[in-house]
Design a protein around this motif. Structure first.
Motif, PDB file in Angstrom:
ATOM      1  N   TYR A 135       0.825  -1.207   0.000  1.00  0.00           N
ATOM      2  CA  TYR A 135       0.000   0.000   0.000  1.00  0.00           C
ATOM      3  C   TYR A 135       0.861   1.259   0.000  1.00  0.00           C
ATOM      4  N   TYR A 161      -6.496   4.304   1.572  1.00  0.00           N
ATOM      5  CA  TYR A 161      -7.199   3.743   0.417  1.00  0.00           C
ATOM      6  C   TYR A 161      -8.635   3.363   0.777  1.00  0.00           C
ATOM      7  N   GLN A 191      -3.022   1.813   3.917  1.00  0.00           N
ATOM      8  CA  GLN A 191      -4.188   0.980   3.641  1.00  0.00           C
ATOM      9  C   GLN A 191      -5.464   1.684   4.100  1.00  0.00           C
TER      10      GLN A 191
END
Length: 188
Positions: free
Chosen positions: A11, A86, A83
């Protein structure tokens, strides 16, 4: 150089790859960025502290500068923080998330990576032959039940077939078939 394959692309690497795109994307409005920052501030455990969230939401600083600082800050913090970014981007800016350059090289097996537009529903993996076989069995049983009710006095009626058919089924279906046979026998 950032690797292109999903198994090597973390990520943090994805965020580094997507940074220039995110800074130049006009669909990433101030409202969406504020929602992302608030989500990162409120997620447990917190990705952004209250002080950091206030810094990145400061209206005196231009949006692209704040966004650039936020992305740099998240890549320095670590993998879990990237992460969560996102995840927040997907929740608040799905159109931007769907057009990210790093998503073109992703394998969509990750549950986080499936957007509502791309979700594929698979009921079973048996195929059309399995469906036809099940349909044929159901149609055959329906025909036998109808035949049994129309002409109950016919020798060698469907009762014998139901009796033998019950052997191959599970307990619940076997009980239903046997109770049908008992009901039919009591009625004569």
């Amino acid at each position: 150089m950032i690797p292109r394959y999903r198994s090597y692309l973390s990520y943090t690497d994805r965020l580094l790859q997507d940074t220039t795109y995110l800074k130049s994307n006009r669909n990433l409005t101030e409202r969406i960025v504020d929602k992302i920052i608030l989500q990162l501030n409120r997620v447990y455990p917190q990705v952004l502290t209250n002080k950091e969230a206030e810094k990145f939401r400061c209206l005196q600083t231009p949006l692209r500068t704040r966004l650039s600082d936020l992305l740099k800050h998240l890549t320095k913090k670590g993998e879990r923080e990237c992460q969560e970014f996102y995840r927040a981007l997907q929740n608040n800016g799905d159109k931007v998330y769907a057009t990210l350059p790093s998503r073109s090289s992703l394998n969509l097996s990750d549950p986080l990576e499936i957007s509502p537009n791309q979700e594929k529903v698979i009921l079973n993996d048996h195929g059309p032959v399995f469906f036809l076989a099940c349909f044929s069995v159901a149609a055959g049983l329906a025909f036998l039940m109808y035949y049994n009710n129309v002409e109950p006095k016919t020798p060698g009626s469907a009762k014998k077939v139901f009796g033998f058919t019950a052997i191959g089924f599970g307990r619940h279906i076997r009980n239903i078939l046997i109770s049908f046979l008992e009901d039919a026998t009591l009625g004569q």
